[in-house]
Scaffold this active site. Structure first.
Site, PDB file in Angstrom:
ATOM      1  CG  HIS A 102      -0.285  -0.230   2.508  1.00 41.90           C
ATOM      2  ND1 HIS A 102       0.097  -1.485   2.921  1.00 41.90           N
ATOM      3  CD2 HIS A 102       0.095   0.630   3.487  1.00 41.90           C
ATOM      4  CE1 HIS A 102       0.674  -1.401   4.110  1.00 41.90           C
ATOM      5  NE2 HIS A 102       0.694  -0.124   4.474  1.00 41.90           N
ATOM      6  CG  HIS A 104       1.104   5.240   4.167  1.00 46.15           C
ATOM      7  ND1 HIS A 104       0.252   5.112   5.240  1.00 46.15           N
ATOM      8  CD2 HIS A 104       1.866   4.112   4.167  1.00 46.15           C
ATOM      9  CE1 HIS A 104       0.494   3.975   5.869  1.00 46.15           C
ATOM     10  NE2 HIS A 104       1.474   3.340   5.244  1.00 46.15           N
TER      11      HIS A 104
HETATM   12  P1  5GP Z   1       1.750   0.192   7.287  1.00 49.41           P
HETATM   13  O1  5GP Z   1       2.207   0.273   8.698  1.00 49.41           O
HETATM   14  O2  5GP Z   1       1.566  -1.254   6.939  1.00 49.41           O
HETATM   15  O3  5GP Z   1       2.572   0.955   6.316  1.00 49.41           O
HETATM   16  O4  5GP Z   1       0.345   0.914   7.240  1.00 49.41           O
HETATM   17  C1  5GP Z   1      -0.845   0.297   7.506  1.00 49.41           C
HETATM   18  C2  5GP Z   1      -1.852   1.413   7.632  1.00 49.41           C
HETATM   19  O5  5GP Z   1      -3.130   0.825   7.631  1.00 49.41           O
HETATM   20  C3  5GP Z   1      -1.733   2.198   8.925  1.00 49.41           C
HETATM   21  O6  5GP Z   1      -1.545   3.564   8.627  1.00 49.41           O
HETATM   22  C4  5GP Z   1      -3.036   1.920   9.663  1.00 49.41           C
HETATM   23  O7  5GP Z   1      -3.515   3.062  10.322  1.00 49.41           O
HETATM   24  C5  5GP Z   1      -3.952   1.483   8.544  1.00 49.41           C
HETATM   25  N1  5GP Z   1      -4.967   0.517   8.910  1.00 49.41           N
HETATM   26  C6  5GP Z   1      -4.841  -0.537   9.755  1.00 49.41           C
HETATM   27  N2  5GP Z   1      -5.986  -1.249   9.804  1.00 49.41           N
HETATM   28  C7  5GP Z   1      -6.847  -0.640   8.949  1.00 49.41           C
HETATM   29  C8  5GP Z   1      -8.195  -0.914   8.566  1.00 49.41           C
HETATM   30  O8  5GP Z   1      -8.841  -1.863   9.015  1.00 49.41           O
HETATM   31  N3  5GP Z   1      -8.762  -0.059   7.664  1.00 49.41           N
HETATM   32  C9  5GP Z   1      -8.083   1.017   7.146  1.00 49.41           C
HETATM   33  N4  5GP Z   1      -8.739   1.775   6.279  1.00 49.41           N
HETATM   34  N5  5GP Z   1      -6.820   1.305   7.501  1.00 49.41           N
HETATM   35  C10 5GP Z   1      -6.203   0.489   8.385  1.00 49.41           C
END
Ligand code: 5GP
Length: 138
Positions: A102, A104
């Protein structure tokens, strides 16, 4: 590590879990981060399976970046931040917490620190309103 078909973003892509949708096409989906690090924090995912930049096809990664650019333009129009940060984390050591690639898209402001990563759940009504603002700016 094998790709987990039941990770949270795979389930969102399959429509098993709701999200505040911003944009969707055949290959990608964009939706609000439920624990935003700034107002307007949006996530972009390829629909195909792949946990990180190493296990995602170049085509899927390119499609996700094209959507991230489109979403970033809309976030800039909707929230008028002076800066937009584009981030993509690979591996727990880099801070990745959801193992489906993903991107951001996060508004940034001079002198304002980035909110804490994945820490503070936002109100759903607020997220819905932000998603509508970004959709209207697409
Ligand atoms: P990562 O740490 O993997 O780069 O980012 C994961 C992102 O997903 C985080 O910013 C977190 O806030 C978001 N996130 C976690 N669980 C969910 C969810 O169930 N729905 C959505 N829309 N975002 C989520």
């Amino acid at each position: 590590m094998a790709y987990d078909q039941d990770n949270i973003f795979a389930r969102i892509v399959r429509g098993e879990i709701p999200c505040h949708r911003v944009y969707e096409d055949a290959d990608t989906l964009a939706f609000m981060d439920i624990m935003p690090q700034a107002e307007g924090h949006t996530l972009v995912v390829p629909k195909s399976a792949g946990e990180d930049i190493f296990s995602t096809s170049p085509e899927a990664a390119a499609a996700a970046m094209c959507t991230a650019q489109r979403v970033a333009r809309a976030v800039k129009k909707a929230f008028a931040p002076p800066g937009i940060m584009i981030a993509q984390l690979n591996g727990a050591a880099a801070g990745q917490s959801v193992c489906h690639l993903h991107i951001h898209v996060i508004p940034r402001y001079v002198g304002k620190d980035l909110g804490i990563h994945a820490a503070n759940p936002a109100d759903h009504a607020v997220l819905a309103e932000h998603a509508a603002r970004i959709r209207a700016a697409l």
